[in-house]
Design a protein around this motif. Structure first.
Motif, mmCIF file in Angstrom:
data_model
loop_
_atom_site.group_PDB
_atom_site.id
_atom_site.type_symbol
_atom_site.label_atom_id
_atom_site.label_comp_id
_atom_site.label_asym_id
_atom_site.label_seq_id
_atom_site.Cartn_x
_atom_site.Cartn_y
_atom_site.Cartn_z
ATOM 1 N N TYR A 1 48.430 49.302 19.843
ATOM 2 C CA TYR A 1 47.426 50.166 19.236
ATOM 3 C C TYR A 1 47.653 50.266 17.738
ATOM 4 O O TYR A 1 48.687 50.742 17.279
ATOM 5 N N GLN B 1 46.436 52.065 14.542
ATOM 6 C CA GLN B 1 45.667 53.260 14.238
ATOM 7 C C GLN B 1 44.538 52.982 13.243
ATOM 8 O O GLN B 1 43.526 53.709 13.230
ATOM 9 N N ALA C 1 40.978 52.580 14.614
ATOM 10 C CA ALA C 1 40.189 53.748 15.010
ATOM 11 C C ALA C 1 39.023 53.979 14.060
ATOM 12 O O ALA C 1 37.961 54.468 14.463
#
Length: 411
Positions: free
Chosen positions: A374, A376, A379
């Motif tokens: 993931y 960030q 996002a």
């Protein structure tokens, strides 16, 4: 000439004992009494003996507890079906099984009709008759409470006396009850006034929550493909498992509800239900699904669960839609495998821990620290696309408002 045969759903109580004789007197039928054991605590040898002494040419007592649990309770559990957010369908899914057995006996015995003692105000008449029609549309159905001249318990007692029908001399319980391995229901008596708080002395499967132990209890339930298989690490057969969980939950006052529900026939009714083991299973199963089902499937299944509960409550067990929903439910359950730990305390049941080899929760992914899957920064793009409709609408709104202000200034 041989008389025609009728199969009677028989419990040995006042109503069905009177119905047995009434069928003989009114239609000259030969009556075959059938008592289906779905886990109610009755003296079954005595019931069979009484049916024969009252005039039945045959009397069957069928133990179907295992079939009840595996083919009716567990599918409903996997579906997560709860009627009107509260009722775990204890009476509802027992009726189709009982009716199915009546049809099987009728076909084996060459009977022309099936009779039952359900009243014209309740749901059970629909559940019995919808099942019979679905399984054998050529069998006649007789519902004495809708057609005979007997209108009360007193009338039935008088009829029994005139026809030498043995009836119990014990005082009648003020409550109407139905029980099986899954639950106990209480209706009537002072429950008919919804302003009356029910008395705790009516409980049969549970202690009153205030009388439960002052320290919490814990139980671990293991599932395989949505089906419970073990309690506290010990594997049980389906019947023994329900009985074990009933004992555990009942001792902590878990599984009691007091509700007003909408009957299928158009009126509301109030009932107190005890479903101790079932409450544990539903709570544990729901917790395990939250661990193993993806968001879209779980959200869609909520609607399926509500529809499934409605079908079961309405007696539509043997229908194409119910079969189709079972296929969907089973496909969602292939990874609902794992264990859930429940905390029981003073009538409450709370999931406190869960684990599964198919868990979609991964500590590495949800940590606030750095991980490999993931980024960030991603996002930002996601939020831009996700909120794009809101942004476009807001732009349009601002443009319209500014145009309106400009028009005002020109004027």
């Amino acid at each position: 000439m041989n008389k025609e045969k009728v199969v009677l759903a028989y419990s040995g109580g006042l109503d069905t004992s009177v119905i047995l004789k009434w069928l003989e007197n009114t239609y000259q039928y030969e009556v075959i009494a059938v008592c289906v054991n779905v886990g109610q605590e009755d003296d079954f040898p005595a019931i069979k003996k009484k049916a024969l002494s009252t005039g039945a040419i045959k009397a069957y007592v069928l133990d179907v507890k295992e079939e009840f649990v595996t083919d009716y309770i567990f599918p409903t559990l996997k579906a997560g079906a709860v009627y009107e957010d509260d009722y775990l369908l204890g009476t509802s899914f027992a009726r189709p099984l009982i009716a199915k057995k009546l049809v099987e006996i009728a076909e084996a015995e060459g009977a022309v009709a099936i009779a039952h003692g359900a009243t014209g105000k309740g749901n059970d008449q629909v559940r019995f008759e919808a099942t019979i029609k679905a399984l054998n549309p050529y069998l006649k159905i007789i519902a004495p409470w809708r057609i005979w001249d007997l209108k009360s318990r007193e009338d039935c007692i008088d009829y029994a006396a005139k026809n030498n029908i043995p009836i119990p001399v014990t005082k009648k319980d003020i409550y109407s009850r139905d029980s099986n391995i899954w639950h106990m229901s209480h209706e009537g008596g002072n429950l008919e006034d919804t302003w009356n708080q029910h008395e705790t002395n009516i409980y049969k499967m549970c202690v009153a929550p205030e009388d439960a132990p002052n320290t919490p209890g814990y139980v671990e339930i293991q599932f395989e493909a949505g089906v419970p298989v073990a309690v506290d690490g010990v594997k049980y057969n389906p019947v023994d498992m329900i009985e074990k969980l009933n004992t555990i939950a009942g001792a902590h006052g878990v599984g009691i509800i007091d509700i007003v529900e909408n009957r299928l026939v158009g009126m509301k009714s109030r009932g107190v239900y005890e479903t101790p083991g079932g409450t544990l299973l539903f709570q544990a199963h729901k917790s395990l699904e939250k661990l193993t089902l993806d968001r879209a499937t779980m959200n869609f299944k909520k609607g399926i669960s509500e529809k499934y509960a409605q079908l079961v409550y309405d007696g539509l067990w043997f229908t194409p839609l119910k079969e189709a929903l079972d296929q969907f439910v089973d496909s969602t359950q292939q990874y609902v495998t794992g264990s859930v730990k429940l905390k029981l305390f003073k009538g409450t049941c709370t999931s406190v821990a869960s684990t599964s080899q198919y868990s979609l929760y991964n500590e590495e992914f949800v940590t606030f620290g750095e991980d490999d899957v993931y980024n960030q920064k991603d996002a930002e793009g996601f939020i831009n696309l996700f909120a794009l409709p809101l942004k476009i609408r807001s732009i349009m709104k601002f443009e319209q408002e500014n145009k309106h202000k400009s028009d005002k200034q020109v004027i």
